[in-house]
Design a protein around this motif. Sequence first.
Motif, short mmCIF file in Angstrom:
data_model
loop_
_atom_site.label_atom_id
_atom_site.label_comp_id
_atom_site.label_asym_id
_atom_site.label_seq_id
_atom_site.Cartn_x
_atom_site.Cartn_y
_atom_site.Cartn_z
N PRO A 143 0.82 -1.20 0.00
CA PRO A 143 0.00 0.00 0.00
C PRO A 143 0.85 1.25 0.00
O PRO A 143 1.99 1.26 0.45
N SER A 144 0.29 2.31 -0.44
CA SER A 144 0.93 3.62 -0.37
C SER A 144 -0.11 4.64 -0.01
O SER A 144 -1.15 4.71 -0.64
N SER A 145 0.13 5.41 1.03
CA SER A 145 -0.85 6.40 1.46
C SER A 145 -0.13 7.70 1.74
O SER A 145 0.86 7.73 2.45
N VAL A 146 -0.58 8.77 1.13
CA VAL A 146 0.04 10.08 1.31
C VAL A 146 -1.03 11.07 1.73
O VAL A 146 -2.09 11.12 1.12
N HIS A 147 -0.75 11.82 2.77
CA HIS A 147 -1.69 12.82 3.27
C HIS A 147 -1.00 14.16 3.21
O HIS A 147 0.02 14.35 3.85
N ARG A 148 -1.55 15.07 2.47
CA ARG A 148 -0.92 16.38 2.39
C ARG A 148 -1.96 17.46 2.26
O ARG A 148 -2.97 17.28 1.59
N GLY A 149 -1.67 18.61 2.91
CA GLY A 149 -2.33 19.85 2.59
C GLY A 149 -3.74 19.97 3.04
O GLY A 149 -4.24 19.22 3.84
N THR A 150 -4.44 20.96 2.46
CA THR A 150 -5.80 21.26 2.83
C THR A 150 -6.76 20.91 1.72
O THR A 150 -7.84 20.41 1.97
N ARG A 151 -6.39 21.18 0.45
CA ARG A 151 -7.22 20.83 -0.69
C ARG A 151 -6.31 20.26 -1.77
O ARG A 151 -5.12 20.50 -1.82
N HIS A 152 -6.90 19.48 -2.67
CA HIS A 152 -6.08 18.89 -3.70
C HIS A 152 -6.93 18.41 -4.85
O HIS A 152 -8.13 18.30 -4.76
N SER A 153 -6.27 18.09 -5.98
CA SER A 153 -6.90 17.40 -7.10
C SER A 153 -6.14 16.11 -7.32
O SER A 153 -5.09 15.87 -6.74
N PRO A 167 -2.37 29.39 -6.34
CA PRO A 167 -1.40 28.82 -5.40
C PRO A 167 -1.73 27.38 -5.06
O PRO A 167 -2.88 26.97 -5.07
N SER A 168 -0.71 26.61 -4.77
CA SER A 168 -0.91 25.21 -4.43
C SER A 168 -1.55 25.08 -3.06
O SER A 168 -1.49 26.00 -2.24
N ALA A 169 -2.15 23.91 -2.83
CA ALA A 169 -2.76 23.65 -1.52
C ALA A 169 -1.73 23.69 -0.42
O ALA A 169 -1.98 24.16 0.68
N THR A 170 -0.52 23.18 -0.74
CA THR A 170 0.55 23.20 0.26
C THR A 170 0.93 24.63 0.62
O THR A 170 1.15 24.96 1.78
N GLY A 171 0.99 25.50 -0.40
CA GLY A 171 1.32 26.89 -0.14
C GLY A 171 0.29 27.58 0.73
O GLY A 171 0.64 28.33 1.65
N ILE A 172 -0.99 27.32 0.44
CA ILE A 172 -2.06 27.90 1.25
C ILE A 172 -1.98 27.40 2.67
O ILE A 172 -2.10 28.16 3.64
N ARG A 173 -1.75 26.10 2.80
CA ARG A 173 -1.67 25.52 4.15
C ARG A 173 -0.52 26.12 4.94
O ARG A 173 -0.66 26.45 6.12
N MET A 174 0.63 26.24 4.31
CA MET A 174 1.78 26.81 5.00
C MET A 174 1.56 28.27 5.35
O MET A 174 1.98 28.74 6.41
N ALA A 175 0.89 29.02 4.45
CA ALA A 175 0.61 30.42 4.73
C ALA A 175 -0.32 30.57 5.92
O ALA A 175 -0.11 31.43 6.79
N LEU A 176 -1.36 29.74 5.98
CA LEU A 176 -2.29 29.78 7.10
C LEU A 176 -1.60 29.38 8.40
O LEU A 176 -1.84 29.96 9.46
N TYR A 177 -0.74 28.36 8.31
CA TYR A 177 0.00 27.93 9.49
C TYR A 177 0.89 29.05 10.00
O TYR A 177 0.95 29.34 11.19
N PHE A 178 1.61 29.72 9.07
CA PHE A 178 2.49 30.82 9.45
C PHE A 178 1.69 31.97 10.06
O PHE A 178 2.10 32.56 11.07
N LEU A 179 0.53 32.29 9.45
CA LEU A 179 -0.31 33.36 9.98
C LEU A 179 -0.77 33.04 11.39
O LEU A 179 -0.75 33.92 12.27
N ARG A 180 -1.19 31.80 11.63
CA ARG A 180 -1.64 31.41 12.97
C ARG A 180 -0.50 31.53 13.98
O ARG A 180 -0.69 31.99 15.10
N ARG A 181 0.71 31.14 13.58
CA ARG A 181 1.84 31.24 14.48
C ARG A 181 2.16 32.70 14.82
O ARG A 181 2.46 33.02 15.96
#
Length: 626
Positions: A143-153, A167-181
């Motif tokens: 099996p292979s399972s990958v979990h990333r980000g907030t939204r994806h295609s 912007p990529s989902a990863t970029g949005i997620r990182m931006a929101l994480y940075f903003l929260r911090r």
Amino acid sequence: MRGVSVEGEVMRGRPKKTWDEITVLDLGHFQGKSPSSEHRGVSALSHFQGKSPSSEHSGVSALSHVQGKSPSSEHRGVSALSHVQGKSPSSEHRGVSALSHVQGKSPSSEHRGVSALSHVQGKSPSSEHRGVSALSHVQGRKPSSVHRGTRHSKNFTKDSSHPGGKPSATGIRMALYFLRRVVTLVLRRFFWGREMLLGGAYPPLPPVEDSILLQSAQTLARWIRQGKVSAEAVVTAYVRRARAVNATVNAVVDDRFNEALEEARDVDRRLTALPEIERRQLEYTQPLLGVPFTCKEIVWVEGLSLTGGLVTRKCMKAPADAEVVARMRKAGGIPLCVTNIPELSMWIETSNSVYGRTNNPYDATRTPGGSSGGEAALLSCCATPLSVGTDIGGSIRLPSYCCGVFGHKPSSRLISTKNIGVYPEKLLNTRTSVVGPMTRSARDLAWALEVMAPEAAKDMRSRVASTDLRNIKIWSVGGRISLLGEWMRWLCGRGRFTFAMLLMATLQYLHKSNIDPRDSPHYWKPMQEAMLRIIREGSVLILPTLPQPPYYHYELIPNLHDACHCALFNATEMPSTAVPMGLTPSGLPMGLQVVAAPGQDHLCLAVAQALEDRFGGWVSPAPVRV
């Protein structure tokens, strides 16, 4: 000093560990050859069976159960758990919570975001989930399972961007994480500055100099029955300690110390007259005999304060005992005092306009949590061996976390809520509001439950002792008032309510609804059903109690959403146990909570005991000189 709660011994354990030393919760059970396990985060539990397994966990919580040959699992984020069976599996989880169970052939599953629950069986399946937590059960091989980000295609990869320059989902997620911090850092500095300027000075906690104060409640009960120590000596020690620490934590709001001492003398006289055989029987008929306990102020104790923290109820006294207090008295317990709460026990800090603010025993500039904050602070200071709290949205677990003690929110209706609170009983939601014990020892929780609910929690200790942790599936992850008038009074410095209570009342007023509030438990039925499909009998969920160490006073107002970690399990009527996990490098408590299906309280308590045995549990906030 680290508490261990071994019967008959002082609750003293290994030297204090720092955050870096307790980065991992490792309750591994290793069977086979050459196992290797590396854990990073607040918590990691593994059970390995087979040859040459390797597991790496990074985040706040990671738990894995790996069986087979040469498995490899990597987890990153706030919570990740995997159960992998088969050959050469690979699983990678990133996000707030990811849980996978992989068995079978060639499945593929991607989970991105905060919530995803999947159960996939067969060959070459593919499943995408988005939401608050990611849980997957996949059966197959390789099996292979990958979990990333907030939204994806489907075509989205780790470093790709969406078509059209989005912007990529990863970029949005990182931006929101940075903003929260950034926001968290700014708020923390603001409230730190407020405490430095306006908080005032409090004396340090006096050292613990009596070994009686360091014993578990069960040990004290046994010593009293055996005559090793008198009930009067035990009660005297706790009365002195409560008076000594109250100048620092401001937890005790009304007491019956003199009456308690007289009751303790009566216990000693009675024991002196009893033959040895009858003394032994007291373990079953009156297990709490001679042991003092305390309650939060909305738990009725006859003759003691019952204001609910409201100025309009000042000087009100409880006309009778709550049913849970009556049961503890019948078992031989001696109530000492009642402790501070927020107004109506409806806030996650402990402050009101009648008795003022309660402080955290580890740092007076920090909150002890709420609404059972007075109990948690007094318990952590060694000023009571056993506490009675209530929980409607985390009111036992949040203070337990902030003050480094154990607290159990039982399954709904396990313990009677009669004569709890200052509002009509018909308005008390017995599904979400519960009564539960708080202790410095995990083993005292099951014992206290047997006393507080002698029928529903019968044989709780034996059920806990017979629980095989290797078979548990662990997942991580008054009258009407004028609101405007009260705001005007508050702005003029003559408010009868705290800012937090007025804020909650305003939000409730703005969020009008035509739905009958008596039907509110049914709002969460779909969520409860979804949770029960994952956390079935024989399973527990481990997750943080709060996302960061204890907050400065009033810092929880802009961070109210952080309490959702606990409130969710009131709504879904699940038992949950708060477990202390040592101290951060700055000397503040940290911990987690263990959740099980309704009626499976013994699983929470069994895991809590295992964690205490491994990491030591409660750590004294005051110097110990015994």
